[in-house]
Enzyme design. Structure first.
Site, PDB file in Angstrom:
ATOM      1  N   ASP A   1       0.829  -1.206   0.000  1.00 62.67           N
ATOM      2  CA  ASP A   1       0.000   0.000   0.000  1.00 62.67           C
ATOM      3  C   ASP A   1       0.866   1.259   0.000  1.00 62.67           C
ATOM      4  OD1 ASP A   1      -2.299   1.461   0.004  1.00 62.67           O
ATOM      5  OD2 ASP A   1      -2.760   1.161   2.124  1.00 62.67           O
TER       6      ASP A   1
ATOM      7  N   GLY B   1       0.149   5.411  -4.371  1.00 64.63           N
ATOM      8  CA  GLY B   1      -0.472   6.679  -4.768  1.00 64.63           C
ATOM      9  C   GLY B   1       0.059   7.828  -3.927  1.00 64.63           C
ATOM     10  N   ARG B   2       0.113   7.616  -2.609  1.00 63.77           N
ATOM     11  CA  ARG B   2       0.607   8.685  -1.722  1.00 63.77           C
ATOM     12  C   ARG B   2       2.078   8.991  -1.990  1.00 63.77           C
ATOM     13  NH1 ARG B   2      -1.454   5.972   3.434  1.00 63.77           N
ATOM     14  NH2 ARG B   2      -1.950   4.419   1.855  1.00 63.77           N
ATOM     15  N   TRP B   3       2.849   7.944  -2.253  1.00 63.25           N
ATOM     16  CA  TRP B   3       4.278   8.148  -2.564  1.00 63.25           C
ATOM     17  C   TRP B   3       4.407   9.098  -3.747  1.00 63.25           C
ATOM     18  CZ3 TRP B   3       7.332   7.568  -6.826  1.00 63.25           C
ATOM     19  CH2 TRP B   3       8.715   7.542  -6.626  1.00 63.25           C
TER      20      TRP B   3
ATOM     21  N   GLU C   1     -12.186  -4.293  -5.069  1.00 66.71           N
ATOM     22  CA  GLU C   1     -12.658  -2.908  -4.919  1.00 66.71           C
ATOM     23  C   GLU C   1     -11.855  -1.934  -5.796  1.00 66.71           C
ATOM     24  OE1 GLU C   1     -12.008  -5.003  -2.297  1.00 66.71           O
ATOM     25  OE2 GLU C   1     -14.128  -5.434  -1.897  1.00 66.71           O
ATOM     26  N   ASN C   2     -10.643  -2.329  -6.216  1.00 64.86           N
ATOM     27  CA  ASN C   2      -9.808  -1.432  -7.035  1.00 64.86           C
ATOM     28  C   ASN C   2     -10.413  -1.141  -8.408  1.00 64.86           C
ATOM     29  OD1 ASN C   2      -6.574  -2.678  -5.824  1.00 64.86           O
ATOM     30  ND2 ASN C   2      -7.762  -0.899  -5.147  1.00 64.86           N
ATOM     31  N   TRP C   3     -11.403  -1.948  -8.844  1.00 68.26           N
ATOM     32  CA  TRP C   3     -12.045  -1.671 -10.141  1.00 68.26           C
ATOM     33  C   TRP C   3     -12.743  -0.317 -10.139  1.00 68.26           C
ATOM     34  CZ3 TRP C   3     -10.325  -4.438 -13.916  1.00 68.26           C
ATOM     35  CH2 TRP C   3     -10.017  -5.790 -13.738  1.00 68.26           C
TER      36      TRP C   3
ATOM     37  N   ARG D   1       1.971  -5.066   6.005  1.00 66.65           N
ATOM     38  CA  ARG D   1       1.233  -4.032   5.274  1.00 66.65           C
ATOM     39  C   ARG D   1       2.004  -2.722   5.373  1.00 66.65           C
ATOM     40  NH1 ARG D   1      -5.062  -2.472   4.628  1.00 66.65           N
ATOM     41  NH2 ARG D   1      -4.672  -0.736   3.221  1.00 66.65           N
TER      42      ARG D   1
ATOM     43  N   ILE E   1      -7.038  -4.905   7.354  1.00 64.81           N
ATOM     44  CA  ILE E   1      -6.843  -6.103   6.536  1.00 64.81           C
ATOM     45  C   ILE E   1      -7.421  -5.876   5.134  1.00 64.81           C
ATOM     46  CG2 ILE E   1      -7.468  -8.569   6.335  1.00 64.81           C
ATOM     47  CD1 ILE E   1      -5.364  -7.887   8.508  1.00 64.81           C
ATOM     48  N   SER E   2      -8.370  -4.946   5.016  1.00 61.46           N
ATOM     49  CA  SER E   2      -8.935  -4.551   3.718  1.00 61.46           C
ATOM     50  C   SER E   2      -9.364  -5.728   2.844  1.00 61.46           C
ATOM     51  CB  SER E   2      -7.940  -3.674   2.943  1.00 61.46           C
ATOM     52  OG  SER E   2      -7.686  -2.496   3.656  1.00 61.46           O
TER      53      SER E   2
END
Ligand code: FPP
Length: 248
Positions: free
Chosen positions: A18, A21-23, A65-67, A186, A193-194
């Site tokens: 994870d 994106g933030r990086w 969920e990434n879709w 993580r 745990i997502s």
């Protein structure tokens, strides 16, 4: 680097990668650049895990969920996956690594599935580490699909409801045949745990680091593994039972 006991490695290491994106956003770069850098970290972790004698490595590469992310990002991630698998298959052969996929493959674009099929069949005879990519994967989706398969077998008369033990149910999951993860890492500071491996993580040791995935280094990996080796895994037993090696 932290000293590691090669005889006490997790058999199965799972990773929620994870913070790509933030990086990127922190560096005023496009999110996709974060994923590209994340793929470089994947190469390092795969290489290290196989070298350290870890038998199973499972990476959460794309969730169910990434879709719902912007179409451009989804397309870029699919293209990156395809490129990675194509480029890395030769190395997987050299390192004796076998590809495996969990998740709903029917959601994936045809070209990605073709690349996966080819990589899976090319590496099928390899006997070293099993690299499982979780793609279009969600734990609840996996569990409900397994429940549907169990129900079908019961209706067909090939499975008795009385025979549904945890082992039997586990064999209906996408991960049937893989041992449960011993250790989960993580990155990026989120402590969730997502929807990853909900059933399989029951007794897994969890490790969270603030580092974003593209910045996760060999040193950090070794630090996490040293932390794992310092833990006492009790599986519901007492500390005394564990130290005396009791198996009851
Ligand atoms: C999470 O970061 C990461 C993903 C959704 C994708 C993971 C993909 C890779 C590491 C690259 C390709 C994978 C392989 C196996 C080659 P995020 O975008 O959710 O980060 P954020 O929470 O900071 O937005």
């Amino acid at each position: 680097m932290e000293p590691l006991d090669l005889n006490r490695m997790p058999v199965h290491l799972a990773v929620i990668m994870d913070g790509n994106g933030r990086w990127a956003q922190q560096r005023m770069l496009k999110r996709v650049v974060g994923h590209q850098r994340g793929a470089e970290t994947v190469k390092m972790v795969v290489e290290q895990a196989s070298q350290l004698g870890i038998k199973y490595l499972t990476l959460f590469a794309f969730s169910s969920e990434n879709w719902s992310r912007p179409a451009l990002e989804v397309r870029a991630l699919m293209a990156l996956l395809k490129k990675y698998i194509r480029q890395e298959t030769a190395r997987m052969m050299r390192k004796n690594i076998r590809y495996n996929v969990i998740g709903n493959r029917s959601d994936l674009p045809d070209d990605v599935n073709e690349t996966l099929d080819s990589a899976i069949s090319q590496t099928a005879g390899n006997t070293g580490m099993v690299l499982t990519l979780a793609l279009s994967y969600g734990g609840r989706q996996e569990l409900s699909a397994a429940a549907a398969r169990v129900a079908r077998d019961v209706l067909a008369g090939t499975l008795s409801p009385d025979a549904i033990t945890t082992e039997v149910f586990g064999s209906y999951l996408d991960t049937g045949g893989l041992p449960d993860p011993d250790f989960l890492i993580r990155t990026s500071g989120e402590m969730r745990i997502s929807n990853f491996l909900l059933w399989q993580l029951a007794y897994t040791e969890l490790y969270f680091t603030e580092t974003n995935w593209p910045d996760f280094t060999i040193n950090e990996l070794h630090k996490a593994l040293a932390d794992f080796q310092s833990r006492e895994r009790r599986f519901g037993k007492t500390s005394d039972q564990i130290s005396k090696g009791a198996t009851y």
